[in-house]
Design an enzyme around this catalytic site. Structure first.
Site, PDB file in Angstrom:
ATOM      1  N   GLU A 115       0.900  -1.238   0.002  1.00 35.16           N
ATOM      2  CA  GLU A 115       0.174   0.030   0.030  1.00 35.16           C
ATOM      3  C   GLU A 115       0.739   1.183   0.125  1.00 35.16           C
ATOM      4  OE1 GLU A 115      -3.518   1.961   2.867  1.00 35.16           O
ATOM      5  OE2 GLU A 115      -1.816   0.604   3.813  1.00 35.16           O
ATOM      6  N   LYS A 132      -9.089   1.358  -2.391  1.00 35.77           N
ATOM      7  CA  LYS A 132      -9.201   1.189  -1.090  1.00 35.77           C
ATOM      8  C   LYS A 132     -10.953   1.295  -0.638  1.00 35.77           C
ATOM      9  CE  LYS A 132      -7.088   1.368   3.384  1.00 35.77           C
ATOM     10  NZ  LYS A 132      -6.164   1.758   4.304  1.00 35.77           N
ATOM     11  N   CYS A 162      -5.042  -2.738   3.113  1.00 36.53           N
ATOM     12  CA  CYS A 162      -4.787  -2.494   4.514  1.00 36.53           C
ATOM     13  C   CYS A 162      -6.022  -2.907   5.158  1.00 36.53           C
ATOM     14  CB  CYS A 162      -4.374  -1.065   4.770  1.00 36.53           C
ATOM     15  SG  CYS A 162      -3.542  -1.176   6.406  1.00 36.53           S
TER      16      CYS A 162
END
Length: 514
Positions: free
Chosen positions: A284, A342, A393
């Site tokens: 990330e 994300k 994440c």
């Protein structure tokens, strides 16, 4: 007060006093949060069940649950305190301590809200329906799972009781193939409830045996699923290069750090490609700048080498150039062919909640000079090597994100994370979430992080490779595309609505018969 009163030993009567009860509940919650000691989860909820089953007011129930919830969530989330130091962001030392402490307190209380809401619901239920203890255990199990399901749709979630079993108890984690992680939560809550009944009912032995029976049954079911052979075909094998750059955020977000990251990931990409990688995965925000295709060195090197590169970076929102996405892009010789944004952003780190109210000062906590926007839950990352169920994440804590993508054809899992500045315990918990997603969807998972832990996990949750924290790694590992669909992938979290419907039906029938 007489000296004899001060030196009088504790008795069962004195221990039952509220102050000792709160302390006991706090300690029980801490025991539940002593991850990864997974057996504690099967007994650590008993004191809270015991307190609730004996009958409580709404206020008492909320306070008891607060004590237990703060103990559990506080123990599980202590790594949040490692936000400090933030002086590299220009925050004074005292301000950094205050921010880390406030963040830890807020997250702990928010997650403890699951337990508090459950205790309030149970207290209200007891006042409306005078049911037997075993009936209360069933209703309480359904209620807990229903509340957790609601919390899993919120911006802050990740300490479900199911995580206490990952990675230590892979057998019980195979229940997730039936109905996701809440199937494990339901088993834990029910076993603890039956054990609590065994401590307060005259025929305690019978309910202790019932608790042991449920514990054995769910493990037998999990074990039977665990025994299924993977039967991966060589034709579906993928050789993935995984890069762990190990550039701390306080360095990576400087001009020099950006140049270092570009050199490191470009050189690692070349090396892994030359060694035969089918694609290369980076963490990330590997390149922590907004992507500009017209002036990007990675576009040139991928055109030269030809191997697909899955690169963590930031991209502009097409409809609003003032905002950005945290993205994982696929670069091929033809440019960006796929992009995943994300979905679950981190409050304060990636967006500022209530920014108009909190003001500009709080915005300094974000290392990015603009707010991020979340990606759409309906995304599909269709790579050159097949469809990947993808998460960045914090997405790893939300099982429904991966369930939806696998249901839409995802053949393997890719996750990219940045766990800096958090300690190895947090990294291992994060890895535990990826294990749950791999098992529940029956998929191989590859994970690249900035500072650790990077890993490859097979569909049975067995870690085939794991990096060392705070080290640089450029690793090649094999995973396999799979096309199976577990019951969870096909039907989603069907268990919770079924438990709730049965509970409602039982309550209505109980009231009519009465």
């Amino acid at each position: 007060m007489a000296i004899s009163q001060l030196t009088r030993p504790l008795t069962l009567k004195s221990i039952s006093k509220p102050k000792f009860r709160y302390l006991g509940l706090l300690l029980a919650g801490i025991l539940m949060g002593l991850w990864p000691i997974w057996p504690l989860a099967w007994i650590a909820l008993v004191p809270l069940w015991w307190a609730v089953l004996r009958g409580v007011s709404l206020r008492q129930g909320a306070l008891y649950a607060l004590a237990w919830g703060v103990g559990y969530q506080g123990a599980m989330l202590e790594w949040v305190l490692h936000l400090h130091p933030l002086m590299w962001l220009g925050v004074p030392w005292l301000g950094s301590v205050a921010i880390a402490t406030l963040a830890y307190g807020f997250v702990t209380l928010w997650c403890a809200g699951i337990v508090i809401t459950w205790a309030l619901g149970m207290a209200a239920f007891q006042q409306l329906v005078h049911a037997g203890k075993v009936g209360q255990v069933f209703v309480g199990t359904a209620l807990w799972c229903g509340i957790e399901a609601l919390w899993s749709m919120s911006p802050l979630y990740g300490t479900s009781l199911a995580i206490t079993q990952s990675p230590g108890n892979l057998v019980i984690l195979h229940l997730t193939q039936l109905s996701g992680h809440l199937a494990v939560t339901a088993a834990i809550v029910m076993v603890n409830g039956l054990l609590a009944v065994a401590t307060i009912r005259p025929c305690s032995r019978r309910w202790g045996i019932a608790a042991a029976g449920v514990f054995a049954m769910v493990h037998i079911v999990g074990w039977s699923l665990y025994q299924h052979p993977l039967q991966d075909r060589p034709s579906e094998a993928l050789t993935i290069g995984i890069v762990q750059g190990n550039i701390p955020s306080r360095e990576k977000l400087t001009y020099q750090g950006i140049r270092q990251a570009e050199d490191l990931y470009r050189n690692s990409y070349r090396q892994l490609s030359e060694n035969g990688a089918d694609a290369v995965l980076t963490p990330e925000g590997a390149i922590p700048t907004v992507w500009k295709p017209e002036s990007n060195i990675f576009s040139d090197v991928v055109k030269e080498v030809g191997t697909p590169l899955w690169l963590g970076t930031f991209t502009l929102v097409p409809t609003d150039k003032r905002h950005i996405h945290q993205s994982l892009i696929e670069l091929t010789p033809n440019g960006i062919t796929q992009k995943y944004n994300k979905i679950k952003l981190v409050p304060l780190g990636e967006y500022i909640p209530f920014q108009s109210v909190l003001g500009d000062f709080i915005s300094r906590l974000s290392p990015i000079g603009t707010d991020m926007l979340p990606g759409k839950p309906t995304q599909q990352f269709q790579t050159s090597l097949g469809i990947a169920a993808t998460g960045i994440c914090y997405d790893s804590a939300y099982g429904w994100i991966f369930q939806r993508q696998v249901a839409q054809g995802g053949e393997f899992i890719l996750t990219a994370s940045n766990n800096d500045p958090y300690p190895p315990r947090m990294m291992a918990q994060h890895h535990g979430h990826d294990i749950i997603q791999a098992i529940s969807t029956d998929r191989w998972a590859a994970r690249s992080t900035n500072t650790g832990l990077s890993a490859v996990v097979d569909p049975h949750g067995q870690t085939q490779w794991m990096s060392t924290p705070a080290t640089f790694n450029a690793q090649m590992e094999t995973l396999y595309r799979r096309h199976t669909q577990t019951l969870y992938v096909r039907w989603g979290n069907w268990l919770v609505p079924m438990l709730l419907l049965i509970s409602i039906g039982w309550v209505l029938r109980y009231q009519l018969v009465k």
